[in-house]
Write a protein that holds these residues in place. Structure first.
Motif, PDB file in Angstrom:
ATOM      1  N   GLU A 234      12.563  -9.055   3.939  1.00  0.00           N
ATOM      2  CA  GLU A 234      12.719  -7.747   3.927  1.00  0.00           C
ATOM      3  C   GLU A 234      12.032  -7.163   2.603  1.00  0.00           C
ATOM      4  OE1 GLU A 234      17.206  -7.907   6.162  1.00  0.00           O
ATOM      5  OE2 GLU A 234      16.833  -8.140   3.961  1.00  0.00           O
ATOM      6  N   ARG A 235      12.058  -7.798   1.774  1.00  0.00           N
ATOM      7  CA  ARG A 235      11.150  -7.354   0.328  1.00  0.00           C
ATOM      8  C   ARG A 235       9.917  -7.071   0.631  1.00  0.00           C
ATOM      9  NH1 ARG A 235      14.681 -11.230  -2.189  1.00  0.00           N
ATOM     10  NH2 ARG A 235      13.097 -12.702  -2.615  1.00  0.00           N
ATOM     11  N   ALA A 236       9.432  -8.109   1.468  1.00  0.00           N
ATOM     12  CA  ALA A 236       7.745  -7.992   1.747  1.00  0.00           C
ATOM     13  C   ALA A 236       7.622  -6.935   2.563  1.00  0.00           C
ATOM     14  CB  ALA A 236       7.363  -9.190   2.370  1.00  0.00           C
ATOM     15  N   ALA A 237       8.387  -6.709   3.780  1.00  0.00           N
ATOM     16  CA  ALA A 237       8.423  -5.635   4.589  1.00  0.00           C
ATOM     17  C   ALA A 237       8.526  -4.171   3.584  1.00  0.00           C
ATOM     18  CB  ALA A 237       9.566  -5.414   5.771  1.00  0.00           C
ATOM     19  N   LEU A 238       9.333  -3.928   2.695  1.00  0.00           N
ATOM     20  CA  LEU A 238       9.592  -2.964   1.941  1.00  0.00           C
ATOM     21  C   LEU A 238       8.377  -2.753   1.095  1.00  0.00           C
ATOM     22  CD1 LEU A 238      13.246  -3.366   0.695  1.00  0.00           C
ATOM     23  CD2 LEU A 238      12.471  -1.454   2.058  1.00  0.00           C
ATOM     24  N   ALA A 239       7.694  -3.653   0.718  1.00  0.00           N
ATOM     25  CA  ALA A 239       6.443  -3.437   0.030  1.00  0.00           C
ATOM     26  C   ALA A 239       5.255  -2.938   0.696  1.00  0.00           C
ATOM     27  CB  ALA A 239       6.201  -4.726  -0.849  1.00  0.00           C
ATOM     28  N   LEU A 240       5.334  -3.569   1.906  1.00  0.00           N
ATOM     29  CA  LEU A 240       4.180  -3.009   2.771  1.00  0.00           C
ATOM     30  C   LEU A 240       4.482  -1.575   3.159  1.00  0.00           C
ATOM     31  CD1 LEU A 240       1.587  -3.405   4.719  1.00  0.00           C
ATOM     32  CD2 LEU A 240       3.340  -4.700   6.249  1.00  0.00           C
ATOM     33  N   GLY A 241       5.685  -1.378   3.402  1.00  0.00           N
ATOM     34  CA  GLY A 241       5.944  -0.033   3.892  1.00  0.00           C
ATOM     35  C   GLY A 241       5.813   1.148   2.689  1.00  0.00           C
ATOM     36  N   VAL A 242       5.962   0.549   1.613  1.00  0.00           N
ATOM     37  CA  VAL A 242       5.572   1.754   0.364  1.00  0.00           C
ATOM     38  C   VAL A 242       4.236   2.002   0.473  1.00  0.00           C
ATOM     39  CG1 VAL A 242       5.688   1.806  -2.201  1.00  0.00           C
ATOM     40  CG2 VAL A 242       7.816   1.136  -0.824  1.00  0.00           C
ATOM     41  N   ARG A 243       3.446   0.981   0.534  1.00  0.00           N
ATOM     42  CA  ARG A 243       1.944   1.205   0.258  1.00  0.00           C
ATOM     43  C   ARG A 243       1.331   2.079   1.394  1.00  0.00           C
ATOM     44  NH1 ARG A 243       1.903  -4.522   0.074  1.00  0.00           N
ATOM     45  NH2 ARG A 243       0.564  -4.531   1.721  1.00  0.00           N
ATOM     46  N   VAL A 244       1.861   1.814   2.486  1.00  0.00           N
ATOM     47  CA  VAL A 244       1.391   2.589   3.881  1.00  0.00           C
ATOM     48  C   VAL A 244       2.172   4.075   3.708  1.00  0.00           C
ATOM     49  CG1 VAL A 244       1.654   2.923   6.483  1.00  0.00           C
ATOM     50  CG2 VAL A 244       1.237   0.494   5.342  1.00  0.00           C
ATOM     51  N   ALA A 245       3.171   4.278   3.261  1.00  0.00           N
ATOM     52  CA  ALA A 245       3.851   5.596   3.051  1.00  0.00           C
ATOM     53  C   ALA A 245       3.226   6.292   1.904  1.00  0.00           C
ATOM     54  CB  ALA A 245       5.340   5.247   2.763  1.00  0.00           C
ATOM     55  N   GLN A 246       2.842   5.682   1.169  1.00  0.00           N
ATOM     56  CA  GLN A 246       2.208   6.591   0.040  1.00  0.00           C
ATOM     57  C   GLN A 246       0.693   7.080   0.487  1.00  0.00           C
ATOM     58  OE1 GLN A 246       2.300   3.725  -3.394  1.00  0.00           O
ATOM     59  NE2 GLN A 246       4.140   4.737  -4.253  1.00  0.00           N
ATOM     60  N   THR A 247       0.179   6.114   1.242  1.00  0.00           N
ATOM     61  CA  THR A 247      -1.215   6.634   1.742  1.00  0.00           C
ATOM     62  C   THR A 247      -0.927   7.594   2.914  1.00  0.00           C
ATOM     63  OG1 THR A 247      -2.103   4.550   1.323  1.00  0.00           O
ATOM     64  CG2 THR A 247      -3.136   5.910   3.111  1.00  0.00           C
ATOM     65  N   LEU A 248       0.267   7.481   3.587  1.00  0.00           N
ATOM     66  CA  LEU A 248       0.394   8.538   4.497  1.00  0.00           C
ATOM     67  C   LEU A 248       0.918   9.838   3.984  1.00  0.00           C
ATOM     68  CD1 LEU A 248       0.930   8.387   7.959  1.00  0.00           C
ATOM     69  CD2 LEU A 248       3.499   8.283   7.236  1.00  0.00           C
ATOM     70  N   GLY A 249       1.585   9.938   2.836  1.00  0.00           N
ATOM     71  CA  GLY A 249       1.916  11.060   2.166  1.00  0.00           C
ATOM     72  C   GLY A 249       0.947  11.689   1.533  1.00  0.00           C
ATOM     73  N   SER A 250      -0.173  11.046   1.083  1.00  0.00           N
ATOM     74  CA  SER A 250      -1.383  11.699   0.512  1.00  0.00           C
ATOM     75  C   SER A 250      -2.042  12.375   1.320  1.00  0.00           C
ATOM     76  CB  SER A 250      -2.207  10.439  -0.135  1.00  0.00           C
ATOM     77  OG  SER A 250      -2.820   9.737   0.839  1.00  0.00           O
ATOM     78  N   LEU A 251      -2.144  11.898   2.815  1.00  0.00           N
ATOM     79  CA  LEU A 251      -2.552  12.944   3.768  1.00  0.00           C
ATOM     80  C   LEU A 251      -1.711  13.914   4.328  1.00  0.00           C
ATOM     81  CD1 LEU A 251      -4.331   9.738   5.733  1.00  0.00           C
ATOM     82  CD2 LEU A 251      -5.480  11.318   4.142  1.00  0.00           C
ATOM     83  N   ASP A 252      -0.679  14.259   3.621  1.00  0.00           N
ATOM     84  CA  ASP A 252       0.429  15.083   4.013  1.00  0.00           C
ATOM     85  C   ASP A 252       0.837  15.126   5.563  1.00  0.00           C
ATOM     86  OD1 ASP A 252       2.202  17.275   3.886  1.00  0.00           O
ATOM     87  OD2 ASP A 252       0.729  18.736   4.126  1.00  0.00           O
ATOM     88  N   VAL A 253       1.054  13.746   5.721  1.00  0.00           N
ATOM     89  CA  VAL A 253       1.451  13.452   7.466  1.00  0.00           C
ATOM     90  C   VAL A 253       3.018  13.282   7.494  1.00  0.00           C
ATOM     91  CG1 VAL A 253       1.192  11.672   9.309  1.00  0.00           C
ATOM     92  CG2 VAL A 253      -0.965  12.420   7.812  1.00  0.00           C
ATOM     93  N   GLY A 254       3.513  12.615   6.755  1.00  0.00           N
ATOM     94  CA  GLY A 254       4.967  12.332   6.756  1.00  0.00           C
ATOM     95  C   GLY A 254       5.416  11.476   5.758  1.00  0.00           C
ATOM     96  N   GLN A 255       6.780  11.204   5.460  1.00  0.00           N
ATOM     97  CA  GLN A 255       7.379  10.511   4.315  1.00  0.00           C
ATOM     98  C   GLN A 255       7.841   9.060   4.627  1.00  0.00           C
ATOM     99  OE1 GLN A 255      10.421  13.189   3.695  1.00  0.00           O
ATOM    100  NE2 GLN A 255       9.361  14.335   1.985  1.00  0.00           N
ATOM    101  N   ALA A 256       7.941   8.834   6.087  1.00  0.00           N
ATOM    102  CA  ALA A 256       8.721   7.467   6.496  1.00  0.00           C
ATOM    103  C   ALA A 256       7.638   6.423   7.179  1.00  0.00           C
ATOM    104  CB  ALA A 256      10.018   7.801   7.233  1.00  0.00           C
ATOM    105  N   VAL A 257       7.832   5.274   7.037  1.00  0.00           N
ATOM    106  CA  VAL A 257       7.417   4.016   7.727  1.00  0.00           C
ATOM    107  C   VAL A 257       8.355   2.893   7.938  1.00  0.00           C
ATOM    108  CG1 VAL A 257       5.658   2.509   7.427  1.00  0.00           C
ATOM    109  CG2 VAL A 257       5.191   4.431   6.691  1.00  0.00           C
ATOM    110  N   VAL A 258       8.355   2.536   8.950  1.00  0.00           N
ATOM    111  CA  VAL A 258       8.832   1.245   9.365  1.00  0.00           C
ATOM    112  C   VAL A 258       7.829   0.152   9.549  1.00  0.00           C
ATOM    113  CG1 VAL A 258      10.299   0.316  11.231  1.00  0.00           C
ATOM    114  CG2 VAL A 258      10.848   2.489  11.023  1.00  0.00           C
ATOM    115  N   ALA A 259       8.085  -0.971   8.986  1.00  0.00           N
ATOM    116  CA  ALA A 259       7.263  -2.192   8.802  1.00  0.00           C
ATOM    117  C   ALA A 259       8.017  -3.437   8.819  1.00  0.00           C
ATOM    118  CB  ALA A 259       6.461  -1.955   7.515  1.00  0.00           C
ATOM    119  N   SER A 260       7.333  -4.521   9.255  1.00  0.00           N
ATOM    120  CA  SER A 260       7.801  -5.955   9.170  1.00  0.00           C
ATOM    121  C   SER A 260       7.166  -6.194   7.897  1.00  0.00           C
ATOM    122  CB  SER A 260       7.821  -6.547  10.236  1.00  0.00           C
ATOM    123  OG  SER A 260       6.446  -6.864  10.482  1.00  0.00           O
TER     124      SER A 260
END
Length: 299
Positions: A155-181
């Protein structure tokens, strides 16, 4: 934030959900007199114990006039707005009609641009935009473990991946949330919002598109360029229940930049669902080597 004088009117633009009520009650407890302008999903909510009125999108100009006539100088906005205003398909009041050129400019672009435009519009109308956390800072998510059990290694690894993707997503003004494994991204939030994204994840799991033993994490983080007076990421009991229904076992939110709604009830719901809820340091959590930070445990 304190009232400038006892009973200072505070404008509250209220969508749906629990958050506007929590903020209004906190504002009143701090000495403000909330003036509640209900919009969108807040239409049918009972606000009979507060001064205010419901305004359809076509009466946006009347809503501004109402707040100013009520003595409002500072205003905040919160709550669920499931549909954007479509000023091309409504019959506006005269005051709103005069504002239409500005309104069309406001609603262009992504959510972050829209919210920045709203803030600029309110300021031009003599209304100072303030943040939910200015009124009730206790709503902000703490850093580290928040509720439920501790996150495990996957779960810690999934959270870390989710954060990296969510920050990229947010920088494009797309959304705030990601679900990841721990190994892949399962779903990205766009215009549909977190709830519908989680329903989509539940459907993917039901159809066997998510492995039976695949541990999933929901990450909600503030956008890098976000105006933090508006639309901070938030979670509540409904988030826990929807995440549980989607087979998600860990939830991470930006510490100090996300809102926890009904904290005590969320703690109970997370415990009952056996979900780990953690506050993520925004910068450090993006480094996958810092799994200790994501988990909230000591190095």
């Amino acid at each position: 934030m304190e009232p400038r004088f006892p009973g200072e009117p505070l404008g509250l633009i209220a969508g749906g959900g629990r958050l506007p009520r929590i903020v209004a009650e906190a504002a009143r407890a701090h000495g403000f007199e909330p003036v509640v302008v209900r919009i969108a999903d807040g239409k049918d909510d009972d606000w009979s114990d507060f001064k205010g009125e419901y305004f359809a999108w076509g009466r946006a100009g009347d809503a501004v006039r109402f707040m100013k006539a009520s003595g409002v100088k500072r205003v905040l906005a919160c709550g669920t707005v499931s549909r954007r205003p479509d000023f091309r398909s409504i019959l506006p009041s005269l005051r709103t009609l005069l504002m239409l050129p500005t309104a069309f400019r406001i609603v262009r672009g992504g959510d972050d641009r829209l919210l920045r435009n709203v803030a600029a519009f309110l300021k031009a109308q003599g209304l100072e935009p303030v943040a939910v956390q200015d009124v009730e800072p206790q709503l902000l998510a703490p850093e580290g473990p928040i509720a439920g059990r501790a996150a495990d290694e996957r779960e810690r690894a999934a959270l870390a991946l989710g954060v990296r993707v969510a920050q990229t997503l947010g920088s494009l003004d797309v959304g705030q949330a990601v679900v990841a494994s721990q190994e892949r991204v399962i779903a990205l939030e766009a215009a549909e919002g977190t709830r519908e994204m989680l329903h989509r994840v539940a459907d993917l799991r039901a159809r066997g598109r998510v492995g039976r033993n695949e541990r999933l994490a929901l990450v909600k983080v503030v956008k890098p360029q976000q105006d933090e007076r508006f639309d901070l990421p938030s979670i509540g009991v409904s988030t826990i229940l929807e995440a549980d229904g989607a087979g998600i076992s860990a939830i991470g939110v930006s510490a100090g930049k996300s809102l926890i709604i009904d904290f005590d009830a969320l703690v109970v719901a997370a415990r009952d669902a056996n979900i780990a809820v953690v506050g993520l340091p925004r910068d450090e959590a993006s480094d996958p080597s810092r799994a200790d930070v994501v988990s909230g445990s000591e190095p």
